[in-house]
Write a protein that holds these residues in place. Structure first.
Motif, mmCIF file in Angstrom:
data_model
loop_
_atom_site.group_PDB
_atom_site.id
_atom_site.type_symbol
_atom_site.label_atom_id
_atom_site.label_comp_id
_atom_site.label_asym_id
_atom_site.label_seq_id
_atom_site.Cartn_x
_atom_site.Cartn_y
_atom_site.Cartn_z
ATOM 1 N N ASP A 166 9.380 33.195 -15.846
ATOM 2 C CA ASP A 166 8.522 32.541 -16.889
ATOM 3 C C ASP A 166 7.844 33.649 -17.987
ATOM 4 O O ASP A 166 7.090 34.412 -17.473
ATOM 5 C CB ASP A 166 7.188 32.045 -15.758
ATOM 6 C CG ASP A 166 6.203 31.199 -16.867
ATOM 7 O OD1 ASP A 166 6.516 31.448 -17.854
ATOM 8 O OD2 ASP A 166 5.529 30.408 -16.131
ATOM 9 N N ARG A 167 8.350 33.325 -19.077
ATOM 10 C CA ARG A 167 7.871 34.496 -20.049
ATOM 11 C C ARG A 167 7.056 33.706 -21.189
ATOM 12 O O ARG A 167 7.295 33.930 -22.211
ATOM 13 C CB ARG A 167 9.197 35.219 -20.768
ATOM 14 C CG ARG A 167 9.916 35.572 -19.771
ATOM 15 C CD ARG A 167 10.741 37.026 -20.148
ATOM 16 N NE ARG A 167 9.820 37.907 -21.110
ATOM 17 C CZ ARG A 167 10.304 38.601 -22.006
ATOM 18 N NH1 ARG A 167 11.493 38.343 -22.311
ATOM 19 N NH2 ARG A 167 9.427 39.203 -22.873
ATOM 20 N N TRP A 168 6.508 32.667 -20.507
ATOM 21 C CA TRP A 168 5.852 31.630 -21.445
ATOM 22 C C TRP A 168 4.647 32.410 -22.061
ATOM 23 O O TRP A 168 4.438 32.021 -23.365
ATOM 24 C CB TRP A 168 5.043 30.453 -20.649
ATOM 25 C CG TRP A 168 4.653 29.388 -21.186
ATOM 26 C CD1 TRP A 168 3.460 28.965 -21.494
ATOM 27 C CD2 TRP A 168 5.540 28.319 -21.870
ATOM 28 N NE1 TRP A 168 3.450 27.905 -22.179
ATOM 29 C CE2 TRP A 168 4.689 27.373 -22.413
ATOM 30 C CE3 TRP A 168 6.892 28.257 -22.134
ATOM 31 C CZ2 TRP A 168 5.202 26.415 -23.131
ATOM 32 C CZ3 TRP A 168 7.272 27.116 -22.965
ATOM 33 C CH2 TRP A 168 6.552 26.168 -23.514
ATOM 34 N N GLN A 169 3.948 33.170 -21.415
ATOM 35 C CA GLN A 169 2.793 33.965 -21.933
ATOM 36 C C GLN A 169 3.210 34.703 -23.437
ATOM 37 O O GLN A 169 2.769 34.718 -24.321
ATOM 38 C CB GLN A 169 2.303 34.878 -21.263
ATOM 39 C CG GLN A 169 1.459 34.220 -19.847
ATOM 40 C CD GLN A 169 0.191 33.492 -20.427
ATOM 41 O OE1 GLN A 169 -0.448 33.599 -21.461
ATOM 42 N NE2 GLN A 169 -0.370 32.462 -19.745
ATOM 43 N N GLU A 170 4.420 35.577 -23.187
ATOM 44 C CA GLU A 170 4.916 36.531 -24.258
ATOM 45 C C GLU A 170 5.517 35.797 -25.212
ATOM 46 O O GLU A 170 5.481 36.048 -26.852
ATOM 47 C CB GLU A 170 5.738 37.551 -23.670
ATOM 48 C CG GLU A 170 4.865 38.247 -22.382
ATOM 49 C CD GLU A 170 5.610 37.596 -20.827
ATOM 50 O OE1 GLU A 170 5.524 36.536 -20.769
ATOM 51 O OE2 GLU A 170 5.695 38.552 -19.930
ATOM 52 N N THR A 171 6.729 35.111 -24.657
ATOM 53 C CA THR A 171 7.614 34.538 -25.821
ATOM 54 C C THR A 171 7.708 32.971 -25.842
ATOM 55 O O THR A 171 8.536 32.701 -26.621
ATOM 56 C CB THR A 171 8.893 35.252 -25.593
ATOM 57 O OG1 THR A 171 9.343 34.443 -24.241
ATOM 58 C CG2 THR A 171 8.882 36.573 -25.438
ATOM 59 N N LYS A 172 6.815 32.171 -24.861
ATOM 60 C CA LYS A 172 7.004 30.788 -24.895
ATOM 61 C C LYS A 172 8.817 30.480 -24.587
ATOM 62 O O LYS A 172 9.173 29.239 -24.745
ATOM 63 C CB LYS A 172 6.882 30.054 -26.517
ATOM 64 C CG LYS A 172 5.526 30.021 -26.763
ATOM 65 C CD LYS A 172 4.599 28.908 -26.116
ATOM 66 C CE LYS A 172 3.179 29.148 -26.395
ATOM 67 N NZ LYS A 172 2.467 28.449 -25.400
ATOM 68 N N LYS A 231 6.342 23.215 -21.238
ATOM 69 C CA LYS A 231 6.960 24.275 -20.444
ATOM 70 C C LYS A 231 8.108 23.653 -19.522
ATOM 71 O O LYS A 231 9.113 24.310 -19.461
ATOM 72 C CB LYS A 231 5.977 24.700 -19.552
ATOM 73 C CG LYS A 231 6.243 26.181 -19.009
ATOM 74 C CD LYS A 231 5.001 26.593 -18.550
ATOM 75 C CE LYS A 231 5.455 27.714 -17.322
ATOM 76 N NZ LYS A 231 4.120 28.345 -16.830
#
Lengths: 266, 266
Positions: A212-218, A237
């Motif tokens: 999950d790299r949602w916070q950094e790069t979506k 997501k």
């Protein structure tokens, strides 16, 4: 109901209406080729709760009825045409034909959205975006795009309205079987990429991870046996995850050529 | 189908059959007052997967169809008879009439279980226990007892069988509306004690806790404002919790007399 312009506007042509003011409801009767005895049902079916002048009822009750009528009609159709299909497969086949995306496609294809009365600021833009997205996926995206739920709701509420007006499931089916074409069949039904990838990896005993790299790069990344095999992004997501799975499936042959071999007993 | 003994055995009388061998399926036609064109459907409806001689199909496909038919019929009935009811209330009212306990009661009341072909070791005992438990709750226990799911399944599969045989929702409804009496109405529908207690405490701003003593005593305790107000036990934890909530509701007046006062704004 008989005007040339309404008929032209309601079928085929461009998918999404450019105007925010809803068209006259007579056009819906032309789309359905059904004339309502009680026009208030038609009005109710196309009124969102955000739009409420003069104590006008909104579509939720008809949507509730339409959902049940449609569920029954699809069940009946598929039960009789697939005499040996298991209940599990029947359930998946039904779900594919009554889910939000499938019904929202029906709404867009036949121009139901032009008749919706609502006061939702960003709905027009979402409908336009959905109209463009489905061009990429002719039958169903299997979780790769987000459909505006209200589009599915008004298909169900219209089913409910025709049923409440006619009290006939046969009339409803005659109208909606055609509007829902092409129905998804066993042959055309596909799995969601997430499901397909997960099953593939389980069968082959390969370790599957979603990073999950949602916070950094979506973005969501897919790792198989610790190698980065796919990634996906989207404003939702869950859909980003599904897109990452699809990307991984597309890349799988290059990373793991043995995926194409028959499964070995472990 | 016309034998006196079958008619006597199929309605009223003692609730649970003492024998493990299923009765002849002709009796079901007498219960339904419907004669099947295709008797194989009747056989399929009463065959559990655990019982499989001679490639006999089991009831799952018919149960799948019957579930959808019943859902539609109850929806139709309640939609037309409650013209102002919200979709949320319609959903709860439908659920109360098609849940496992309600349908299992239908099975027991009309003796469906006598005709079930199965090879499940402990089923007979569970059915007997359920038959005794419902005497305590004339209409519905609202989560206070556990109903054997297979009893609800065979009611749905029988609905599916009558529908598949007759292809008529009107015939199905004529038969099952009567067998399902008394249907639960807005007036007779009650909340699950868990829901009722939680809502009560939220409204009155009272602190509600469930103390899990399952490991030690197989009991669940209810504390309101740190006082022990109720407890409950059962072999299923969720039901024990619900029983504890019911016990707390019964004791509430004694512990918190202000519960009977109108709710004060906070």
């Amino acid at each position: 109901m008989e005007g040339e312009e309404q008929r032209d506007g309601s079928r085929g042509g461009e998918a999404v209406n450019g105007s925010d003011s809803p068209a006259s409801l007579d056009g819906i009767e032309a789309i359905l080729n059904y004339e309502f005895r009680d026009k208030r049902l038609l009005e109710e079916a196309f009124t969102d709760a955000s739009y409420s002048p003069e104590n006008c009822s909104s579509f939720e009750r008809l949507e509730y009825v339409g959902d049940s009528v449609l569920n029954f009609l699809i069940t009946r159709e598929q039960y009789f045409s697939n005499p040996n299909l298991s209940p599990g497969s029947l359930t998946r086949l039904r779900a594919a034909n009554v889910d939000t995306e499938k019904l929202a496609r029906v709404a867009i294809t036949h121009g139901f959205h032009r008749y919706l009365r609502h006061n939702k600021a960003d709905l027009h833009q979402k409908i336009e975006e959905f109209g463009r997205s489905i061009e990429e996926y002719p039958l169903h995206s299997n979780g790769m795009i987000k459909a505006p739920k209200v589009l599915a709701d008004i298909v169900e509420s219209t089913i409910g309205a025709v049923f409440a007006d006619s009290n006939s499931i046969d009339i409803v089916w005659k109208i909606f079987k055609e509007l829902m074409e092409p129905l998804i069949t066993l042959k055309t039904m596909k799995k969601h990429p997430m499901t397909e990838l997960t099953e593939m990896c389980q069968k082959r005993n390969l370790k599957l991870e979603f990073r999950d790299r949602w916070q950094e790069t979506k973005e969501i990344e897919v790792l198989i046996e610790k190698q980065l095999v796919g990634k996906g992004s989207y404003r939702k997501k869950l859909i980003a995850q599904n897109r990452a799975a699809k990307n991984a499936l597309d890349n799988l042959d290059a990373f793991f050529p043995q995926f194409n071999q028959p499964c070995q007993p472990m």
